[in-house]
Design an enzyme around this catalytic site. Structure first.
Site, PDB file in Angstrom:
ATOM      1  N   THR A   1       1.873  -7.725  -9.439  1.00 33.73           N
ATOM      2  CA  THR A   1       3.318  -7.917  -9.212  1.00 33.73           C
ATOM      3  C   THR A   1       3.914  -8.753 -10.336  1.00 33.73           C
ATOM      4  O   THR A   1       3.357  -9.788 -10.704  1.00 33.73           O
ATOM      5  CB  THR A   1       3.539  -8.625  -7.856  1.00 33.73           C
ATOM      6  OG1 THR A   1       2.926  -7.830  -6.851  1.00 33.73           O
ATOM      7  CG2 THR A   1       5.016  -8.802  -7.562  1.00 33.73           C
TER       8      THR A   1
ATOM      9  N   ALA B   1       0.797  -1.233   0.000  1.00 31.59           N
ATOM     10  CA  ALA B   1       0.000   0.000   0.000  1.00 31.59           C
ATOM     11  C   ALA B   1       0.826   1.278   0.000  1.00 31.59           C
ATOM     12  O   ALA B   1       0.368   2.318  -0.471  1.00 31.59           O
ATOM     13  CB  ALA B   1      -0.939  -0.008   1.204  1.00 31.59           C
TER      14      ALA B   1
ATOM     15  N   LYS C   1      12.657  -0.003 -11.285  1.00 33.01           N
ATOM     16  CA  LYS C   1      12.127  -1.352 -11.543  1.00 33.01           C
ATOM     17  C   LYS C   1      13.235  -2.382 -11.341  1.00 33.01           C
ATOM     18  O   LYS C   1      14.308  -2.262 -11.918  1.00 33.01           O
ATOM     19  CB  LYS C   1      11.561  -1.445 -12.968  1.00 33.01           C
ATOM     20  CG  LYS C   1      10.904  -2.790 -13.249  1.00 33.01           C
ATOM     21  CD  LYS C   1      10.107  -2.758 -14.529  1.00 33.01           C
ATOM     22  CE  LYS C   1       9.504  -4.117 -14.867  1.00 33.01           C
ATOM     23  NZ  LYS C   1       8.628  -4.641 -13.820  1.00 33.01           N
TER      24      LYS C   1
ATOM     25  N   ASN D   1       0.157  -6.684 -16.862  1.00 30.19           N
ATOM     26  CA  ASN D   1      -0.101  -5.299 -17.264  1.00 30.19           C
ATOM     27  C   ASN D   1      -1.601  -5.045 -17.247  1.00 30.19           C
ATOM     28  O   ASN D   1      -2.350  -5.719 -17.950  1.00 30.19           O
ATOM     29  CB  ASN D   1       0.478  -5.025 -18.651  1.00 30.19           C
ATOM     30  CG  ASN D   1       0.677  -3.546 -18.869  1.00 30.19           C
ATOM     31  OD1 ASN D   1      -0.181  -2.744 -18.504  1.00 30.19           O
ATOM     32  ND2 ASN D   1       1.806  -3.172 -19.448  1.00 30.19           N
TER      33      ASN D   1
ATOM     34  N   HIS E   1      11.338   1.119 -18.795  1.00 28.69           N
ATOM     35  CA  HIS E   1      10.687   1.402 -17.507  1.00 28.69           C
ATOM     36  C   HIS E   1      11.490   2.394 -16.679  1.00 28.69           C
ATOM     37  O   HIS E   1      12.653   2.650 -16.961  1.00 28.69           O
ATOM     38  CB  HIS E   1      10.487   0.107 -16.712  1.00 28.69           C
ATOM     39  CG  HIS E   1       9.311  -0.698 -17.190  1.00 28.69           C
ATOM     40  ND1 HIS E   1       9.399  -1.552 -18.265  1.00 28.69           N
ATOM     41  CD2 HIS E   1       8.024  -0.761 -16.749  1.00 28.69           C
ATOM     42  CE1 HIS E   1       8.217  -2.107 -18.469  1.00 28.69           C
ATOM     43  NE2 HIS E   1       7.361  -1.656 -17.560  1.00 28.69           N
TER      44      HIS E   1
HETATM   45  P1  NAP Z   1       7.339  -0.249  -5.060  1.00 26.75           P
HETATM   46  O1  NAP Z   1       7.088   1.216  -5.149  1.00 26.75           O
HETATM   47  O2  NAP Z   1       8.678  -0.738  -4.616  1.00 26.75           O
HETATM   48  O3  NAP Z   1       6.207  -0.839  -4.102  1.00 26.75           O
HETATM   49  C1  NAP Z   1       6.215  -2.125  -3.570  1.00 26.75           C
HETATM   50  C2  NAP Z   1       5.756  -1.999  -2.144  1.00 26.75           C
HETATM   51  O4  NAP Z   1       5.520  -3.291  -1.601  1.00 26.75           O
HETATM   52  C3  NAP Z   1       6.834  -1.326  -1.252  1.00 26.75           C
HETATM   53  O5  NAP Z   1       6.229  -0.346  -0.441  1.00 26.75           O
HETATM   54  C4  NAP Z   1       7.344  -2.518  -0.461  1.00 26.75           C
HETATM   55  O6  NAP Z   1       7.894  -2.161   0.793  1.00 26.75           O
HETATM   56  C5  NAP Z   1       6.061  -3.297  -0.283  1.00 26.75           C
HETATM   57  N1  NAP Z   1       6.233  -4.656   0.224  1.00 26.75           N
HETATM   58  C6  NAP Z   1       7.334  -5.443   0.224  1.00 26.75           C
HETATM   59  N2  NAP Z   1       7.064  -6.626   0.811  1.00 26.75           N
HETATM   60  C7  NAP Z   1       5.763  -6.597   1.183  1.00 26.75           C
HETATM   61  C8  NAP Z   1       4.893  -7.529   1.831  1.00 26.75           C
HETATM   62  N3  NAP Z   1       5.325  -8.741   2.206  1.00 26.75           N
HETATM   63  N4  NAP Z   1       3.610  -7.168   2.056  1.00 26.75           N
HETATM   64  C9  NAP Z   1       3.162  -5.948   1.680  1.00 26.75           C
HETATM   65  N5  NAP Z   1       3.945  -5.014   1.079  1.00 26.75           N
HETATM   66  C10 NAP Z   1       5.223  -5.342   0.818  1.00 26.75           C
HETATM   67  O7  NAP Z   1       7.062  -0.949  -6.471  1.00 26.75           O
HETATM   68  P2  NAP Z   1       5.971  -0.541  -7.580  1.00 26.75           P
HETATM   69  O8  NAP Z   1       6.583   0.345  -8.598  1.00 26.75           O
HETATM   70  O9  NAP Z   1       4.719  -0.117  -6.891  1.00 26.75           O
HETATM   71  O10 NAP Z   1       5.746  -1.947  -8.286  1.00 26.75           O
HETATM   72  C11 NAP Z   1       5.256  -3.064  -7.567  1.00 26.75           C
HETATM   73  C12 NAP Z   1       5.072  -4.237  -8.534  1.00 26.75           C
HETATM   74  O11 NAP Z   1       4.048  -3.929  -9.473  1.00 26.75           O
HETATM   75  C13 NAP Z   1       6.324  -4.571  -9.359  1.00 26.75           C
HETATM   76  O12 NAP Z   1       6.420  -5.980  -9.475  1.00 26.75           O
HETATM   77  C14 NAP Z   1       6.024  -3.960 -10.709  1.00 26.75           C
HETATM   78  O13 NAP Z   1       6.701  -4.597 -11.768  1.00 26.75           O
HETATM   79  C15 NAP Z   1       4.540  -4.221 -10.776  1.00 26.75           C
HETATM   80  N6  NAP Z   1       3.773  -3.397 -11.735  1.00 26.75           N
HETATM   81  C16 NAP Z   1       2.765  -4.024 -12.376  1.00 26.75           C
HETATM   82  C17 NAP Z   1       1.938  -3.311 -13.212  1.00 26.75           C
HETATM   83  C18 NAP Z   1       0.775  -4.030 -13.858  1.00 26.75           C
HETATM   84  O14 NAP Z   1       0.000  -3.401 -14.604  1.00 26.75           O
HETATM   85  N7  NAP Z   1       0.602  -5.325 -13.626  1.00 26.75           N
HETATM   86  C19 NAP Z   1       2.141  -1.949 -13.414  1.00 26.75           C
HETATM   87  C20 NAP Z   1       3.193  -1.322 -12.742  1.00 26.75           C
HETATM   88  C21 NAP Z   1       3.995  -2.054 -11.873  1.00 26.75           C
HETATM   89  P3  NAP Z   1       9.409  -1.572   0.881  1.00 26.75           P
HETATM   90  O15 NAP Z   1       9.287  -0.129   0.540  1.00 26.75           O
HETATM   91  O16 NAP Z   1       9.768  -1.783   2.304  1.00 26.75           O
HETATM   92  O17 NAP Z   1      10.243  -2.358  -0.067  1.00 26.75           O
END
Ligand code: NAP
Length: 263
Positions: free
Chosen positions: A98, A10, A155, A123, A151
């Site tokens: 994810t 979140a 990432k 995506n 990206h």
């Molecule tokens: P991000 O900003 O690093 O956010 C991930 C968050 O998850 C961080 O706050 C992280 O904490 C937290 N986290 C880590 N372990 C956790 C757990 N066990 N339980 C709950 N939260 C936890 O990354 P993001 O840019 O948002 O991207 C997240 C994922 O979405 C990536 O895999 C990315 O490739 C993917 N993505 C997918 C799409 C789609 O359309 N499917 C689009 C964009 C991104 P910390 O800050 O402590 O590490």
């Protein structure tokens, strides 16, 4: 009736945007936000939207206590594995964005989600889903193809889940590609990584970008480039909300947003 939603990750870039989208949608209710390293954070500070009394929780109990019906996961692959095991064991539906999850993970979740359902999409942007579908249609008419995904600088997995899905679907649509002519790779990796059917995939990480991809096709005297750009994380939200509202009606594991769009 509104859908009670909990968000893993979140406090992250995507998770925070999902919290905001859930809060703004009249058909969904944000009841829990979990991000272990950001426990105690006021949800308003991540979303900019009033969420009275809602603070970021640090464990699965926050989800259980809030009675979540659907969990959204935008974390990292290893965290998502644990989160999804918990969802399957506790009969909670999951919507997963994810990336970095493997075929073996999908097999595990296919077997595990018996009491509730799971939608995993690399995506959630409709334009990206269409880019992949169009690439499939184009593939049999061309002899060369390369995928370039671009990206933001934070990432951590490469190639992107979207690029992996794109090459898998192109390879399934045609296996008839010209061989790579390279005999000397001056810098190792210059020709990218080779995906299914040896299709080259190039990953670019650049500050200022969000999520972008080009699929370049070539044949005699012509090329065709299909490009998709997500300029803002809001581009993923209609897809995420659609999955949140439909996941209860999609038994077991669903891979890709296409299935929800009837493409
Ligand atoms: P991000 O900003 O690093 O956010 C991930 C968050 O998850 C961080 O706050 C992280 O904490 C937290 N986290 C880590 N372990 C956790 C757990 N066990 N339980 C709950 N939260 C936890 O990354 P993001 O840019 O948002 O991207 C997240 C994922 O979405 C990536 O895999 C990315 O490739 C993917 N993505 C997918 C799409 C789609 O359309 N499917 C689009 C964009 C991104 P910390 O800050 O402590 O590490």
């Amino acid at each position: 009736m509104t859908v009670k939603v909990g968000v893993f990750g979140a406090a992250g870039r995507m998770g925070g945007t999902v919290c905001e989208a859930v809060l703004r949608d009249p058909d969904t209710e944000l009841v829990a936000a979990v991000d272990p390293h950001h426990e105690g954070l006021d949800v308003r500070t991540v979303t900019g939207v009033d969420a009275p009394g809602l603070v970021v929780g640090g464990s699965f109990e926050a989800m259980t206590d809030a009675g979540v019906e659907v969990v959204v996961d935008f974390t990292g692959a290893s965290a998502a594995r644990e989160n999804l095991r918990w969802c399957a064991a506790n009969g909670v539906h999951a919507v997963v964005g994810t990336t970095g999850l493997t075929e073996a993970d999908n097999d595990e979740f296919r077997a595990a989600f018996t009491k509730s359902n799971c939608v995993i999409a690399p995506n959630f942007a409709i334009g990206a889903v269409l880019m992949i579908r169009l690439s499939e249609i184009v593939a049999p008419y061309f002899e060369s193809v390369e995928v370039i995904e671009l990206h933001h600088e934070n990432k951590t997995d490469a190639p992107s889940g979207t690029a992996m899905l794109t090459v898998e679907r192109i390879a399934a649509a045609s296996s008839d590609w010209l061989p790579d002519p390279t005999t000397t790779e001056v810098l190792p990796g210059a020709r990218g990584a080779k995906g299914p059917a040896d299709i080259p995939v190039h990953s670019i990480r650049l500050k200022g970008l969000v999520a972008h991809q080009e699929v370049m096709f070539g044949t005699t005297g012509q090329s065709l480039v299909i490009r998709h750009d997500s300029y803002d994380r809001s581009s993923f939200m209609p897809g995420v909300l659609l999955a949140v509202k439909r996941v209860a009606h999609r038994p077991g594991l669903t891979l890709g947003l296409d299935a929800l769009l009837d493409l």
